[in-house]
Enzyme design. Structure first.
Site, PDB file in Angstrom:
ATOM      1  N   TYR A 102       0.813  -1.237   0.000  1.00  0.00           N
ATOM      2  CA  TYR A 102       0.000   0.000   0.000  1.00  0.00           C
ATOM      3  C   TYR A 102       0.838   1.276   0.000  1.00  0.00           C
ATOM      4  CZ  TYR A 102      -3.483  -3.373   1.685  1.00  0.00           C
ATOM      5  OH  TYR A 102      -4.293  -4.454   1.838  1.00  0.00           O
ATOM      6  N   CYS A 153     -13.870  -3.359   2.206  1.00  0.00           N
ATOM      7  CA  CYS A 153     -13.457  -3.171   3.609  1.00  0.00           C
ATOM      8  C   CYS A 153     -12.849  -1.815   3.930  1.00  0.00           C
ATOM      9  CB  CYS A 153     -12.468  -4.264   4.002  1.00  0.00           C
ATOM     10  SG  CYS A 153     -13.248  -5.879   4.021  1.00  0.00           S
TER      11      CYS A 153
END
Ligand SMILES: NC(=O)c1ccc[n+]([C@@H]2O[C@H](COP(=O)([O-])OP(=O)(O)OC[C@H]3O[C@@H](n4cnc5c(N)ncnc54)[C@H](O)[C@@H]3O)[C@@H](O)[C@H]2O)c1
Length: 433
Positions: free
Chosen positions: A262, A273
């Site tokens: 990420y 999510c």
């Protein structure tokens, strides 16, 4: 090889660097406009409080390997390298004040005019933190103007950002995570004449602007980490949860948390999510009566990123395009459309007047169930009329391919001269002929 090195600026960075270079066997001339700092260094005392530095300075002065002066003057003729470590403090508008840096640059330029022509080029190494573009736009032109010639023959210029931290400066100098050298052309810095070879750190030789940017990115990230951790800490304390236990477990995940995951520039986040649980965390903070601007800004940043991508697509292929978006579900290997950033992107592109085609081998509208079935109904235009499972059909007349995800083997099936905007990398725009 022992070198003669000038250090301009005897603050935290310059003094530590001078002490360590002298310890490593080089001859060092420390220069500062502040006579008190110069007097201190000349006597082997540290002008800044920094563990270990004073001992190194005292030893270097005793061995005759360290001198100090208020200007570099004629000594420039005898130096192999000059390191610029002057301050670049904040201006009122937040930008960095480059006045000291440019003043030193002009001094060096004037000094270089007197340097004997038979000496090897003087290597000027800028270490002060500067915004990207400083070397190319200000330093090089200022040098060229004052020296009267471009870099190459009489002098060479490198930018090597300093990553040390105060209070552990000597240790950080000796054990850098990596060495970054911005240079004018490949090899021009001659790997900084070997002064850091013994450190064994990975070396990145890159264009100036990359090196300049890396330093900004590091410090922005460190600041972000502290602010993020503190917001989590405040929420934990408000709920009677031990923040350090939470941190221990958070930090134990080196797969997704403390890892490269990420952290590469790419597409916006989405899926079933992240947006949902981030909203729930913000709701929790509100219940606790806490302001958490870092966490609260994350959603806005994501929305702005999507808007930036739409604008970028408009620049690359003005509406109506046509544009082919590859990928509609939120990532490769799933048909989940919930909070898919690509679904949002597709709707934005339609709103902006693009003739949009969509291709997604993970998606069969007839097999969607539950919430995804409902989403397919809500986005009927996209899923019934814009989605083409046959790539050749989807590509007809297209001027730009936007890769939201990259199904196996897809690249090889795209026409070679068709521009591709790869969202996973925020890169690759021209045709690949
Ligand atoms: N302090 C840190 O932990 C750290 C770490 C990495 C990078 N940096 C960067 O390194 C640079 C220097 O930081 P610092 O903390 O050592 O700054 P500092 O303010 O402690 O020292 C800068 C020195 O430069 C001197 N100076 C100014 N103009 C001069 C000139 N014309 N000739 C000679 N000397 C001159 C000043 O008198 C001062 O002593 C900054 O760009 C900073 O952002 C600092």
């Amino acid at each position: 090889m022992a070198l003669a090195i000038g250090i301009l600026g005897l603050g935290y960075v310059g003094t530590t660097t001078a002490a360590c270079l002298a310890r490593d066997g080089h001859f060092v001339l420390g220069v500062d406009i502040n006579p008190e700092k110069v007097a201190a260094v000349a006597e082997g005392r540290s002008p800044v409080r920094e563990p270990g530095v004073e001992e190194l300075l005292a030893q270097a002065v005793r061995r005759g390997q360290l001198q100090a002066a208020t200007e570099v003057g004629e000594a420039l003729a005898r130096l192999d390298m000059v390191m610029v470590c002057v301050g670049t403090p904040s201006r009122l508008d937040g930008r960095l004040d480059l006045a000291h840096l440019l003043e030193v640059t002009r001094q060096l330029g004037r000094g270089l005019r007197q340097r004997p022509r038979d000496r090897s080029p003087l290597l000027l190494v800028y270490r002060s933190t500067v915004p990207p573009g400083t070397m190319e736009r200000f330093v090089l032109p200022a040098l060229e103007r004052t020296v009267g010639e471009p870099p190459g023959r009489g002098y060479e210029v490198a930018f090597a950002p300093e990553f040390l931290r105060e209070a552990t400066a000597v240790r950080d100098y000796d054990q850098p995570a990596r060495i970054v050298i911005g240079e004018r052309e490949r090899g021009a810095s001659q790997r900084l004449l070997g002064i850091w070879d013994h450190l064994g750190a990975p070396v990145f030789e890159v264009p100036y602007a990359v090196a300049e940017m890396v330093k900004f990115v590091d410090n922005s990230f460190h600041a972000l980490k502290v602010a993020f951790a503190n917001e989590i800490g405040r929420i934990c304390v408000a709920r009677g949860i031990d923040p350090q236990r939470v941190a221990d477990i958070f930090l134990a995940d080196t797969k997704l948390n403390i890892s490269p995951a990420y952290l590469r520039p790419g597409g916006p986040f989405g899926g079933s999510c992240l947006p949902k649980d981030l909203s729930a965390m913000l709701a929790l903070a509100r219940e606790c009566g806490l302001a958490v601007p870092v966490l609260a800004g994350v959603g806005e940043s994501n929305a702005l990123h999507l808007a930036w991508i739409v604008a970028r697509i408009g620049e690359l292929a003005p509406p109506p395009g046509p544009v082919l978006l590859v990928g509609l579900s939120f990532k490769a290997g799933t048909d989940d459309l919930r909070n898919s950033p690509f679904l949002a992107l597709a709707e934005r592109l339609l709103d902006a007047g693009f003739d949009l085609r969509v291709h997604d081998p993970d998606l069969d509208p007839d097999r969607l169930v539950g919430v995804n079935f409902a989403l397919a109904l809500e986005h009927e235009e996209l899923l019934r009329r814009r989605l083409a499972q046959d790539l050749a059909e989807a590509l007809e007349g297209v001027r730009l391919v936007v890769l939201g995800k990259e199904p196996d083997g897809l690249r090889a099936r795209l026409p070679r001269d068709l521009p591709v905007f790869d969202l996973g990398r925020l890169a690759g725009v021209a045709g690949r002929r």
